[in-house]
Design a protein around this motif. Structure first.
Motif: not given
Length: 297
Positions: A129, A148, A152, A155, A157
């Motif tokens: 992140d 994290d 996520y 998906r 980042p």
């Protein structure tokens, strides 16, 4: 700086010698309670022990926990930014049966991109992140934590392409991609990132780099006492090897060796070898030192 670590720094409180976790309403006894730097500090201390000029960009707390972490960082030769925070993230670690459970309090203070850039790093180690903090021209080595992986899931980042190396364990690889196969997950992530390293615990690690697959098993396993920070140590050793010109296969082998030797000692930094110790261990396994590491080192 060779390496700036932007990952948040924690104080780890580790119950050493715990035979099993207590059930609700039950009391268990440990042999000791040890406090050591955790989180990004594990990567930073390991990198410094390996001879990299290293700094922490995460602000340390002004509380007692932060002072304790700062004292160790100074002794280890790790530089720190001036910016501070009121509180230090803290994790209680319960190593048991070759694994560990953890409970964390995190006030949420993170590194500033300006602090990272001001240190002019060749490389940055940071969490998934924090890709916003990668300065122009720096190589980004990205690790993934449990939070994290949840945030996520399915998906990754959009900024993931900024990473030169992504480090994930097998659960995180599956979670980020939504796939059922570790090999498939590694290949999927490798479509976005130049190099993906997937750790497999006692089975070592695999990597996809430039579309090519690499494998590094644990050659000489030790009995796991505390696996805390094993992934952070592996990342530090990979950065060390990579910055010294090692091939993806060699970097993977050196990093697996480094992490696998550390888990036999309590706490995340307790088993982190120096460069001399790692080179000696690698020589015993027939590994060739990275090109940029001098024979004297």
């Amino acid at each position: 700086m060779d390496l700036v670590v932007a990952t948040p720094v924690f104080l780890d409180l580790t119950f050493v010698g715990l035979d099993m976790l207590p059930a609700a309403g039950e009391e268990r006894f440990a042999a000791d309670l040890v406090q050591t730097p955790g989180g990004g500090a594990i990567t930073a201390i390991a990198a410094a022990r390996l001879g990299l000029k290293t700094a922490i960009a995460a602000p340390l707390g002004r509380d007692a926990a932060g002072l304790a972490v700062r004292e160790v960082m100074i002794a280890e030769g790790v530089a720190m930014v001036a910016r501070s925070a009121a509180r230090t993230p803290t994790t209680v670690v319960f190593p048991v049966n070759g694994d560990r459970a953890m409970v964390t309090v995190d006030p949420g203070v993170r590194s500033a991109a300006s602090d990272v850039a001001a240190l002019a790093p060749r490389a940055v180690a940071l969490s998934l992140d924090q890709l916003y903090a990668v300065p122009e021209g720096a190589a980004a080595y990205v690790t993934v934590g449990d939070d994290d992986a949840r945030a996520y899931a399915g998906r990754p980042p959009a900024l993931l392409g900024r990473a030169c190396v992504l480090f994930v364990n097998h659960r995180e690889a599956l979670g980020l991609t939504g796939l059922q196969s570790v090999e498939g997950a590694a290949e999927r992530l490798g479509e976005t990132v130049e190099t993906v390293v997937v750790t497999l615990g006692a089975d070592g690690a695999i990597a996809i780099s430039g579309g090519e697959r690499f494998v590094a098993p644990v050659v000489d396993p030790v009995d796991a006492v505390d696996t805390t920070g094993a992934g952070d140590l592996l990342a530090a050793a990979y950065v060390w090897a990579d910055l010294h010109g090692a091939s993806p296969q060699a970097a993977l082998e050196w990093s697996v060796l480094y992490a696998s030797r550390a888990v036999g000692t309590p706490t995340g930094i307790g088993g982190a070898l120096t460069a001399e110790g790692l080179l000696a261990a690698g020589d015993a396994q027939g590994l060739v030192a990275p090109p940029g590491v001098s024979a004297r080192s």
